[in-house]
Design a protein around this motif. Structure first.
Motif, PDB file in Angstrom:
ATOM      1  N   MET A 113       0.852  -1.317  -0.045  1.00 18.10           N
ATOM      2  CA  MET A 113       0.032   0.168  -0.009  1.00 18.10           C
ATOM      3  C   MET A 113       0.759   1.286   0.075  1.00 18.10           C
ATOM      4  O   MET A 113       0.460   2.404  -0.264  1.00 18.10           O
ATOM      5  CB  MET A 113      -0.902  -0.028   1.240  1.00 18.10           C
ATOM      6  CG  MET A 113      -2.032  -1.135   1.248  1.00 18.10           C
ATOM      7  SD  MET A 113      -2.964  -0.944  -0.236  1.00 18.10           S
ATOM      8  CE  MET A 113      -3.376   0.881  -0.215  1.00 18.10           C
ATOM      9  N   GLN A 114       2.096   1.088   0.230  1.00 19.38           N
ATOM     10  CA  GLN A 114       2.884   2.305   0.611  1.00 19.38           C
ATOM     11  C   GLN A 114       3.667   2.738  -0.778  1.00 19.38           C
ATOM     12  O   GLN A 114       4.649   3.486  -0.720  1.00 19.38           O
ATOM     13  CB  GLN A 114       4.003   2.175   1.834  1.00 19.38           C
ATOM     14  CG  GLN A 114       3.094   1.837   3.010  1.00 19.38           C
ATOM     15  CD  GLN A 114       2.227   2.952   3.279  1.00 19.38           C
ATOM     16  OE1 GLN A 114       2.240   3.947   3.251  1.00 19.38           O
ATOM     17  NE2 GLN A 114       1.046   2.404   4.277  1.00 19.38           N
ATOM     18  N   ASP A 115       3.462   1.891  -1.800  1.00 20.73           N
ATOM     19  CA  ASP A 115       4.478   2.043  -2.890  1.00 20.73           C
ATOM     20  C   ASP A 115       3.803   3.138  -3.874  1.00 20.73           C
ATOM     21  O   ASP A 115       4.648   3.437  -4.890  1.00 20.73           O
ATOM     22  CB  ASP A 115       4.529   0.630  -3.791  1.00 20.73           C
ATOM     23  CG  ASP A 115       3.450   0.258  -4.084  1.00 20.73           C
ATOM     24  OD1 ASP A 115       2.271   1.013  -3.941  1.00 20.73           O
ATOM     25  OD2 ASP A 115       3.265  -0.844  -4.886  1.00 20.73           O
ATOM     26  N   GLY A 116       2.735   3.465  -3.587  1.00 16.81           N
ATOM     27  CA  GLY A 116       2.299   4.708  -4.488  1.00 16.81           C
ATOM     28  C   GLY A 116       1.874   4.391  -5.804  1.00 16.81           C
ATOM     29  O   GLY A 116       1.687   5.280  -6.493  1.00 16.81           O
ATOM     30  N   THR A 117       1.841   3.175  -6.336  1.00 19.46           N
ATOM     31  CA  THR A 117       1.393   2.833  -7.595  1.00 19.46           C
ATOM     32  C   THR A 117       0.188   3.350  -8.034  1.00 19.46           C
ATOM     33  O   THR A 117      -0.090   3.411  -9.298  1.00 19.46           O
ATOM     34  CB  THR A 117       1.582   1.467  -7.744  1.00 19.46           C
ATOM     35  OG1 THR A 117       0.756   0.670  -6.692  1.00 19.46           O
ATOM     36  CG2 THR A 117       2.984   0.779  -7.945  1.00 19.46           C
ATOM     37  N   PHE A 118      -0.916   3.432  -6.852  1.00 23.75           N
ATOM     38  CA  PHE A 118      -2.242   4.022  -7.665  1.00 23.75           C
ATOM     39  C   PHE A 118      -2.202   5.646  -7.358  1.00 23.75           C
ATOM     40  O   PHE A 118      -3.272   5.709  -7.808  1.00 23.75           O
ATOM     41  CB  PHE A 118      -3.223   3.349  -7.048  1.00 23.75           C
ATOM     42  CG  PHE A 118      -3.484   3.284  -5.500  1.00 23.75           C
ATOM     43  CD1 PHE A 118      -3.849   4.390  -4.924  1.00 23.75           C
ATOM     44  CD2 PHE A 118      -2.706   2.383  -4.666  1.00 23.75           C
ATOM     45  CE1 PHE A 118      -4.054   4.701  -3.426  1.00 23.75           C
ATOM     46  CE2 PHE A 118      -2.888   2.501  -3.242  1.00 23.75           C
ATOM     47  CZ  PHE A 118      -3.693   3.511  -2.840  1.00 23.75           C
ATOM     48  N   PHE A 119      -0.934   6.083  -6.965  1.00 27.82           N
ATOM     49  CA  PHE A 119      -1.478   7.542  -6.806  1.00 27.82           C
ATOM     50  C   PHE A 119      -0.923   8.252  -8.242  1.00 27.82           C
ATOM     51  O   PHE A 119       0.184   8.289  -8.300  1.00 27.82           O
ATOM     52  CB  PHE A 119      -0.676   7.798  -5.654  1.00 27.82           C
ATOM     53  CG  PHE A 119      -0.373   9.677  -5.441  1.00 27.82           C
ATOM     54  CD1 PHE A 119       0.917  10.129  -5.251  1.00 27.82           C
ATOM     55  CD2 PHE A 119      -1.568  10.320  -5.802  1.00 27.82           C
ATOM     56  CE1 PHE A 119       0.836  11.390  -5.342  1.00 27.82           C
ATOM     57  CE2 PHE A 119      -1.393  11.668  -5.853  1.00 27.82           C
ATOM     58  CZ  PHE A 119      -0.228  12.411  -5.520  1.00 27.82           C
ATOM     59  N   PRO A 165      -2.429  11.530  -9.580  1.00 23.81           N
ATOM     60  CA  PRO A 165      -3.450  12.789  -9.673  1.00 23.81           C
ATOM     61  C   PRO A 165      -3.648  13.180 -11.113  1.00 23.81           C
ATOM     62  O   PRO A 165      -2.586  13.262 -11.793  1.00 23.81           O
ATOM     63  CB  PRO A 165      -2.802  13.601  -8.731  1.00 23.81           C
ATOM     64  CG  PRO A 165      -1.545  13.351  -8.482  1.00 23.81           C
ATOM     65  CD  PRO A 165      -1.218  11.975  -8.945  1.00 23.81           C
ATOM     66  N   ARG A 170      -7.377  -0.040 -12.043  1.00 23.33           N
ATOM     67  CA  ARG A 170      -7.606   0.402 -10.588  1.00 23.33           C
ATOM     68  C   ARG A 170      -8.268   1.597 -10.579  1.00 23.33           C
ATOM     69  O   ARG A 170      -8.251   2.276 -11.440  1.00 23.33           O
ATOM     70  CB  ARG A 170      -6.188   0.412  -9.887  1.00 23.33           C
ATOM     71  CG  ARG A 170      -5.709  -0.866  -9.206  1.00 23.33           C
ATOM     72  CD  ARG A 170      -4.585  -0.147  -8.458  1.00 23.33           C
ATOM     73  NE  ARG A 170      -5.074  -0.033  -7.057  1.00 23.33           N
ATOM     74  CZ  ARG A 170      -4.668  -0.845  -6.015  1.00 23.33           C
ATOM     75  NH1 ARG A 170      -4.219  -2.147  -6.312  1.00 23.33           N
ATOM     76  NH2 ARG A 170      -5.145  -0.622  -4.741  1.00 23.33           N
ATOM     77  N   GLY A 171      -9.127   1.856  -9.487  1.00 21.38           N
ATOM     78  CA  GLY A 171      -9.702   3.086  -9.405  1.00 21.38           C
ATOM     79  C   GLY A 171      -8.724   4.035  -8.889  1.00 21.38           C
ATOM     80  O   GLY A 171      -7.278   3.696  -8.715  1.00 21.38           O
TER      81      GLY A 171
END
Lengths: 138, 138
Positions: free
Chosen positions: A1-7, A9, A18-19
């Motif tokens: 969760m901390q790898d920022g792959t879905f961040f 913006p 992924r959403g």
């Protein structure tokens, strides 16, 4: 969760399928709104112990109104998190059961409930310290 | 989380020092309300990548107003989840950093964000099925 792959913006399309909770129009954000709702959390937690009747849920969730409980259960049913079963008795007896998807969500929520319940005292102390500091500044 | 040890409706005192989210007056419920707030979730997630300036947070959280961002950050600071550092430049440069307590909460929230982002499509399909069924019933 901390790898920022879905961040990502502004570029939600890059992370499909992924959403992206940061994007205003991504349905994930609405979903997060709904599952972060305290009534939903409490009801899912109760159903985690097994199927429950409407009246039992009403008593267990201290302070919820009949209308709010109905609305929340309908929303959970619509999302596929709980199923509703009506027994054709007089009066009709309605039972709610967690679905496998709901169980999955409850497991994820468990970490959050656990954190809130064990860290409550620390957070309370932080708030009192903050408020005292603000008073000093005035 | 599934053993039900903290589920003691109407008897929050029995579970002290743990909170009881089911009790109307237990501060845990208010805490859960606040940490379930979508804006808080998004801001904590962003700060998980490192300290951020106000202006960066404002841009990254699509749709948040200046006022709502200020309020949410103040509430997170009051709870001891973030710290605020103001650099005495002109104009003043304000940076927000996650505290260890905030990091802990973010880890717990991670499971929830992950669930929402990966299950969004399933939930959407469930909603369409539910709505179609309701239409048939009318």
């Amino acid at each position: 969760m901390q790898d920022g792959t879905f961040f990502s913006p502004g570029h939600p399309e890059e992370t499909t399928p992924r959403g992206n909770v940061f994007a205003r129009d991504c349905p994930t954000r609405k979903l997060l709104d709904r599952i972060g709702d305290t009534w939903s959390v409490l009801i899912l937690r109760l159903l985690g112990d097994g199927p429950q009747r409407f009246s039992v849920l009403k008593r267990a969730v201290d302070g919820i109104s009949q209308k709010m409980l109905s609305q929340t259960l309908r929303s959970l049913e619509r999302d596929g998190l709980v199923t509703r079963h009506a027994e054709p008795t007089v009066p009709v007896s309605v039972t709610y059961t967690l679905t496998p998807l709901g169980r999955e969500l409850l497991d994820a929520l468990g970490f959050l409930i656990d954190w809130a319940e064990t860290r409550m005292a620390t957070v309370g102390a932080n708030q009192r310290r903050y408020d005292a500091r603000r008073l000093e500044e005035i």
